[in-house]
Design a protein around this motif. Structure first.
Motif, PDB file in Angstrom:
ATOM      1  N   LEU A  23       0.830  -1.210   0.000  1.00 34.13           N
ATOM      2  CA  LEU A  23       0.000   0.000   0.000  1.00 34.13           C
ATOM      3  C   LEU A  23       0.863   1.258   0.000  1.00 34.13           C
ATOM      4  O   LEU A  23       0.559   2.219  -0.718  1.00 34.13           O
ATOM      5  N   ALA A  24       1.933   1.261   0.768  1.00 30.69           N
ATOM      6  CA  ALA A  24       2.758   2.467   0.895  1.00 30.69           C
ATOM      7  C   ALA A  24       3.355   2.887  -0.440  1.00 30.69           C
ATOM      8  O   ALA A  24       3.318   4.066  -0.799  1.00 30.69           O
ATOM      9  N   ASN A  25       3.887   1.943  -1.190  1.00 27.11           N
ATOM     10  CA  ASN A  25       4.495   2.296  -2.466  1.00 27.11           C
ATOM     11  C   ASN A  25       3.434   2.726  -3.480  1.00 27.11           C
ATOM     12  O   ASN A  25       3.667   3.633  -4.280  1.00 27.11           O
ATOM     13  N   SER A  26       2.268   2.109  -3.441  1.00 26.01           N
ATOM     14  CA  SER A  26       1.179   2.507  -4.337  1.00 26.01           C
ATOM     15  C   SER A  26       0.709   3.926  -4.021  1.00 26.01           C
ATOM     16  O   SER A  26       0.484   4.735  -4.930  1.00 26.01           O
ATOM     17  N   LEU A  27       0.568   4.240  -2.738  1.00 28.53           N
ATOM     18  CA  LEU A  27       0.181   5.598  -2.356  1.00 28.53           C
ATOM     19  C   LEU A  27       1.271   6.604  -2.697  1.00 28.53           C
ATOM     20  O   LEU A  27       0.975   7.711  -3.155  1.00 28.53           O
ATOM     21  N   ARG A  28       2.519   6.222  -2.485  1.00 26.39           N
ATOM     22  CA  ARG A  28       3.622   7.116  -2.850  1.00 26.39           C
ATOM     23  C   ARG A  28       3.567   7.453  -4.331  1.00 26.39           C
ATOM     24  O   ARG A  28       3.717   8.601  -4.733  1.00 26.39           O
ATOM     25  N   PHE A  29       3.307   6.436  -5.158  1.00 26.02           N
ATOM     26  CA  PHE A  29       3.225   6.645  -6.599  1.00 26.02           C
ATOM     27  C   PHE A  29       2.095   7.611  -6.956  1.00 26.02           C
ATOM     28  O   PHE A  29       2.302   8.570  -7.703  1.00 26.02           O
ATOM     29  N   THR A  30       0.893   7.361  -6.418  1.00 24.31           N
ATOM     30  CA  THR A  30      -0.232   8.234  -6.768  1.00 24.31           C
ATOM     31  C   THR A  30      -0.033   9.648  -6.214  1.00 24.31           C
ATOM     32  O   THR A  30      -0.388  10.621  -6.880  1.00 24.31           O
ATOM     33  N   LEU A  31       0.548   9.756  -5.033  1.00 21.75           N
ATOM     34  CA  LEU A  31       0.823  11.085  -4.485  1.00 21.75           C
ATOM     35  C   LEU A  31       1.819  11.849  -5.353  1.00 21.75           C
ATOM     36  O   LEU A  31       1.646  13.043  -5.612  1.00 21.75           O
ATOM     37  N   ASN A  32       2.846  11.170  -5.825  1.00 23.65           N
ATOM     38  CA  ASN A  32       3.848  11.845  -6.657  1.00 23.65           C
ATOM     39  C   ASN A  32       3.322  12.237  -8.030  1.00 23.65           C
ATOM     40  O   ASN A  32       3.932  13.058  -8.708  1.00 23.65           O
ATOM     41  N   GLN A  33       2.173  11.677  -8.437  1.00 22.50           N
ATOM     42  CA  GLN A  33       1.546  12.076  -9.692  1.00 22.50           C
ATOM     43  C   GLN A  33       0.757  13.378  -9.546  1.00 22.50           C
ATOM     44  O   GLN A  33       0.432  14.023 -10.529  1.00 22.50           O
ATOM     45  N   ASP A  34       0.453  13.753  -8.321  1.00 22.20           N
ATOM     46  CA  ASP A  34      -0.339  14.951  -8.049  1.00 22.20           C
ATOM     47  C   ASP A  34       0.561  16.183  -8.121  1.00 22.20           C
ATOM     48  O   ASP A  34       1.570  16.269  -7.409  1.00 22.20           O
ATOM     49  N   PRO A  35       0.201  17.166  -8.959  1.00 16.36           N
ATOM     50  CA  PRO A  35       1.046  18.368  -9.079  1.00 16.36           C
ATOM     51  C   PRO A  35       1.108  19.208  -7.804  1.00 16.36           C
ATOM     52  O   PRO A  35       2.006  20.047  -7.658  1.00 16.36           O
ATOM     53  N   ARG A  36       0.204  18.977  -6.866  1.00 16.97           N
ATOM     54  CA  ARG A  36       0.234  19.717  -5.595  1.00 16.97           C
ATOM     55  C   ARG A  36       1.291  19.193  -4.638  1.00 16.97           C
ATOM     56  O   ARG A  36       1.601  19.828  -3.637  1.00 16.97           O
ATOM     57  N   VAL A  37       1.876  18.021  -4.938  1.00 20.15           N
ATOM     58  CA  VAL A  37       2.837  17.388  -4.042  1.00 20.15           C
ATOM     59  C   VAL A  37       4.255  17.788  -4.427  1.00 20.15           C
ATOM     60  O   VAL A  37       4.670  17.636  -5.579  1.00 20.15           O
ATOM     61  N   THR A  38       4.996  18.314  -3.449  1.00 18.68           N
ATOM     62  CA  THR A  38       6.400  18.658  -3.685  1.00 18.68           C
ATOM     63  C   THR A  38       7.336  17.557  -3.202  1.00 18.68           C
ATOM     64  O   THR A  38       8.439  17.415  -3.704  1.00 18.68           O
ATOM     65  N   PHE A  39       6.885  16.792  -2.213  1.00 20.33           N
ATOM     66  CA  PHE A  39       7.673  15.664  -1.716  1.00 20.33           C
ATOM     67  C   PHE A  39       6.736  14.612  -1.146  1.00 20.33           C
ATOM     68  O   PHE A  39       5.759  14.931  -0.470  1.00 20.33           O
ATOM     69  N   CYS A  40       7.057  13.359  -1.414  1.00 23.97           N
ATOM     70  CA  CYS A  40       6.343  12.248  -0.804  1.00 23.97           C
ATOM     71  C   CYS A  40       7.308  11.085  -0.675  1.00 23.97           C
ATOM     72  O   CYS A  40       8.018  10.741  -1.624  1.00 23.97           O
ATOM     73  N   GLY A  41       7.326  10.486   0.474  1.00 21.34           N
ATOM     74  CA  GLY A  41       8.156   9.308   0.710  1.00 21.34           C
ATOM     75  C   GLY A  41       7.571   8.519   1.859  1.00 21.34           C
ATOM     76  O   GLY A  41       6.709   9.004   2.585  1.00 21.34           O
ATOM     77  N   TYR A  42       8.013   7.293   1.983  1.00 15.77           N
ATOM     78  CA  TYR A  42       7.510   6.483   3.088  1.00 15.77           C
ATOM     79  C   TYR A  42       8.648   5.714   3.721  1.00 15.77           C
ATOM     80  O   TYR A  42       9.694   5.506   3.126  1.00 15.77           O
ATOM     81  N   SER A  43       8.409   5.315   4.956  1.00 17.79           N
ATOM     82  CA  SER A  43       9.379   4.491   5.673  1.00 17.79           C
ATOM     83  C   SER A  43       8.626   3.473   6.511  1.00 17.79           C
ATOM     84  O   SER A  43       7.473   3.673   6.879  1.00 17.79           O
ATOM     85  N   ILE A  44       9.320   2.384   6.773  1.00 18.39           N
ATOM     86  CA  ILE A  44       8.806   1.360   7.675  1.00 18.39           C
ATOM     87  C   ILE A  44       9.745   1.373   8.877  1.00 18.39           C
ATOM     88  O   ILE A  44      10.930   1.057   8.738  1.00 18.39           O
ATOM     89  N   PRO A  45       9.233   1.808  10.031  1.00 19.29           N
ATOM     90  CA  PRO A  45      10.102   2.004  11.192  1.00 19.29           C
ATOM     91  C   PRO A  45      10.911   0.765  11.578  1.00 19.29           C
ATOM     92  O   PRO A  45      12.084   0.880  11.914  1.00 19.29           O
ATOM     93  N   HIS A  46      10.277  -0.410  11.526  1.00 21.51           N
ATOM     94  CA  HIS A  46      10.977  -1.647  11.883  1.00 21.51           C
ATOM     95  C   HIS A  46      10.285  -2.799  11.182  1.00 21.51           C
ATOM     96  O   HIS A  46       9.053  -2.828  11.104  1.00 21.51           O
ATOM     97  N   PRO A  47      11.040  -3.762  10.649  1.00 19.26           N
ATOM     98  CA  PRO A  47      10.422  -4.878   9.899  1.00 19.26           C
ATOM     99  C   PRO A  47       9.383  -5.673  10.693  1.00 19.26           C
ATOM    100  O   PRO A  47       8.442  -6.204  10.119  1.00 19.26           O
ATOM    101  N   SER A  48       9.531  -5.743  12.003  1.00 22.52           N
ATOM    102  CA  SER A  48       8.572  -6.517  12.793  1.00 22.52           C
ATOM    103  C   SER A  48       7.336  -5.699  13.178  1.00 22.52           C
ATOM    104  O   SER A  48       6.396  -6.237  13.748  1.00 22.52           O
ATOM    105  N   ASP A  49       7.359  -4.411  12.867  1.00 21.66           N
ATOM    106  CA  ASP A  49       6.238  -3.527  13.180  1.00 21.66           C
ATOM    107  C   ASP A  49       5.419  -3.322  11.911  1.00 21.66           C
ATOM    108  O   ASP A  49       5.905  -2.741  10.946  1.00 21.66           O
TER     109      ASP A  49
END
Length: 105
Positions: A23-49
């Motif tokens: 989901l995170a990468n899909s949302l990142r992709f759609t957010l980056n397609q929006d001209p209103r977005v200047t930056f979008c990125g995601y992180s996963i704090p810990h693999p077990s979380d």
């Protein structure tokens, strides 16, 4: 849950529980397609979380509004893909003369 600054609504971090790269990468992709977005990125704090943090910075529009619009866009994309797939399966079955009873799992 939104962790962004109260004064600056154009930048926020959204934390989604029970989600991963799919989901995170899909949302990142759609957010980056929006001209209103200047930056979008995601992180996963810990693999077990099972949680992702998605950071959104916009040109001035509220990040929560842009994030919501992106979620709706992603939902429409998924509906389109599903509809296209179902239509192709139906066409294939009709061309091959296959009925639903022939395709038992």
């Amino acid at each position: 849950m939104e962790l962004g600054s109260v004064q600056d609504q154009s930048a926020s971090t959204f934390s989604l529980t029970d989600e991963d790269h799919t989901l995170a990468n899909s949302l990142r992709f759609t957010l980056n397609q929006d001209p209103r977005v200047t930056f979008c990125g995601y992180s996963i704090p810990h693999p077990s979380d099972a949680r992702v943090n998605i950071r959104v910075q916009t040109t001035g529009d509220p990040a929560s509004e842009v994030f919501k619009d992106s979620c709706q866009d992603l939902m429409l994309i998924c509906q389109h893909v599903r509809s296209t797939f179902d239509h192709a399966v139906t066409n294939f079955k009709n061309e091959k003369g296959i009925n639903a009873m022939d395709l038992k799992p």
